[in-house]
Design an enzyme around this catalytic site. Sequence first.
Site, PDB file in Angstrom:
ATOM      1  N   ASN A  25       7.987  26.522 -46.303  1.00 30.48           N
ATOM      2  CA  ASN A  25       7.983  27.199 -47.596  1.00 30.48           C
ATOM      3  C   ASN A  25       7.911  26.126 -48.675  1.00 30.48           C
ATOM      4  O   ASN A  25       8.796  25.280 -48.773  1.00 30.48           O
ATOM      5  CB  ASN A  25       9.269  28.034 -47.709  1.00 30.48           C
ATOM      6  CG  ASN A  25       9.542  28.524 -49.112  1.00 30.48           C
ATOM      7  OD1 ASN A  25       8.656  28.612 -49.954  1.00 30.48           O
ATOM      8  ND2 ASN A  25      10.806  28.847 -49.374  1.00 30.48           N
ATOM      9  N   LYS A  27       8.306  26.489 -51.764  1.00 32.95           N
ATOM     10  CA  LYS A  27       9.226  26.814 -52.862  1.00 32.95           C
ATOM     11  C   LYS A  27       8.512  26.687 -54.219  1.00 32.95           C
ATOM     12  O   LYS A  27       7.333  27.012 -54.318  1.00 32.95           O
ATOM     13  CB  LYS A  27      10.488  25.961 -52.772  1.00 32.95           C
ATOM     14  CG  LYS A  27      11.217  26.147 -51.431  1.00 32.95           C
ATOM     15  CD  LYS A  27      12.624  25.607 -51.449  1.00 32.95           C
ATOM     16  CE  LYS A  27      13.311  25.890 -50.117  1.00 32.95           C
ATOM     17  NZ  LYS A  27      14.722  25.483 -50.133  1.00 32.95           N
ATOM     18  N   HIS A 110      15.751  34.917 -48.575  1.00 36.68           N
ATOM     19  CA  HIS A 110      16.160  33.504 -48.587  1.00 36.68           C
ATOM     20  C   HIS A 110      17.469  33.348 -49.344  1.00 36.68           C
ATOM     21  O   HIS A 110      17.733  34.065 -50.313  1.00 36.68           O
ATOM     22  CB  HIS A 110      15.061  32.649 -49.229  1.00 36.68           C
ATOM     23  CG  HIS A 110      15.271  31.185 -49.055  1.00 36.68           C
ATOM     24  ND1 HIS A 110      16.131  30.454 -49.858  1.00 36.68           N
ATOM     25  CD2 HIS A 110      14.748  30.302 -48.162  1.00 36.68           C
ATOM     26  CE1 HIS A 110      16.112  29.192 -49.466  1.00 36.68           C
ATOM     27  NE2 HIS A 110      15.288  29.080 -48.440  1.00 36.68           N
ATOM     28  N   GLU A 112      18.487  31.296 -51.454  1.00 39.20           N
ATOM     29  CA  GLU A 112      18.351  31.030 -52.893  1.00 39.20           C
ATOM     30  C   GLU A 112      18.116  32.324 -53.655  1.00 39.20           C
ATOM     31  O   GLU A 112      18.586  32.481 -54.791  1.00 39.20           O
ATOM     32  CB  GLU A 112      17.207  30.034 -53.121  1.00 39.20           C
ATOM     33  CG  GLU A 112      17.516  28.642 -52.610  1.00 39.20           C
ATOM     34  CD  GLU A 112      16.291  27.773 -52.390  1.00 39.20           C
ATOM     35  OE1 GLU A 112      16.467  26.618 -51.963  1.00 39.20           O
ATOM     36  OE2 GLU A 112      15.157  28.252 -52.620  1.00 39.20           O
ATOM     37  N   GLU A 182      19.061  30.213 -41.352  1.00 37.87           N
ATOM     38  CA  GLU A 182      19.144  29.040 -42.217  1.00 37.87           C
ATOM     39  C   GLU A 182      20.556  28.915 -42.772  1.00 37.87           C
ATOM     40  O   GLU A 182      20.917  29.614 -43.735  1.00 37.87           O
ATOM     41  CB  GLU A 182      18.151  29.160 -43.372  1.00 37.87           C
ATOM     42  CG  GLU A 182      16.704  29.143 -42.946  1.00 37.87           C
ATOM     43  CD  GLU A 182      15.767  29.002 -44.134  1.00 37.87           C
ATOM     44  OE1 GLU A 182      15.114  27.940 -44.237  1.00 37.87           O
ATOM     45  OE2 GLU A 182      15.738  29.912 -44.972  1.00 37.87           O
ATOM     46  N   GLY A 188      18.348  22.389 -48.298  1.00 38.84           N
ATOM     47  CA  GLY A 188      18.297  21.711 -49.581  1.00 38.84           C
ATOM     48  C   GLY A 188      18.451  20.206 -49.440  1.00 38.84           C
ATOM     49  O   GLY A 188      18.686  19.664 -48.355  1.00 38.84           O
ATOM     50  N   SER A 228      17.483  21.479 -42.783  1.00 46.11           N
ATOM     51  CA  SER A 228      17.338  20.027 -42.647  1.00 46.11           C
ATOM     52  C   SER A 228      16.599  19.640 -41.373  1.00 46.11           C
ATOM     53  O   SER A 228      16.933  18.648 -40.712  1.00 46.11           O
ATOM     54  CB  SER A 228      18.708  19.344 -42.708  1.00 46.11           C
ATOM     55  OG  SER A 228      19.304  19.515 -43.986  1.00 46.11           O
TER      56      SER A 228
END
Length: 275
Positions: A25, A27, A110, A112, A182, A188, A228
Amino acid sequence: MSIQPVGQSFGRSVVGQKSVWIGTNWKMNKGPAEAVAAARALESFRPPPGVRSFVIPPFTSLRDVCSVLEDSALMVGAQNMHWKDSGAWTGEVSAPMIAECGASLVEIGHSERRQHFGETDWTVNLKVLAALRHGLRPLICIGDTLDEFEFGVSPETLARQTKIALNGVAQKDLGQVLIAYEPVWAIGSAGRPAEAAFVSEIHTRLRAVVREIAGESGVRIPLLYGGSVSQANIRDYVALPDVDGVFVGRAAWEPADFMKLVNSVSGLVSRKAAA
């Protein structure tokens, strides 16, 4: 629990048929010009047999990336969508709009979106159902926070998110669904890779949840891991029995890095297929 790094060392699928999924992704990165350049770099790329790959660009680049990759081996997805087909929803994008751009996949839920934009388990479910109505493959993101991880309730959190997300999905449509675990604490720039043993335990439990929904003789919903993921640990994750692939962040944003990651698992695909 302690968090330690991993050692540095479209058709429907049914039980027994295993593919390895690898996607990324982008983003809020890569405007139209940069996204098209990246897509052109990926246009002729052919993943190893048994590997399915996808990229998810921003909305401003979605149609152009879909156009460049139309005849390629890569799927293209959108980063979000609304559950309504049209209407007074300023700033939103519908499933028909995404499909018209040429995308075949849409990322839903997601962390976020959940943390910053009010996404809930219930809106995730509405979006999943809408995506399936319009022939899009939903990539459902689920994840536990650091507090949930440290209190040892990750399995309960993920089971709740999964069951609500799939509520009302017809048996015939379950084979179009992807689920990506995730951990919020592992994604991040400040994320910390999860231990492979922990990921294996979580995915085994998720497999049981999905089996409860789909039935023993039903589809095998692919379970991806994201958090990660890097060149150093991708094989550790993909080798796990109940991990059907990985959803990669910044380590796959550059086309050369993405292709290297995809090619790095080629030796694992045949082993997983025979397992």
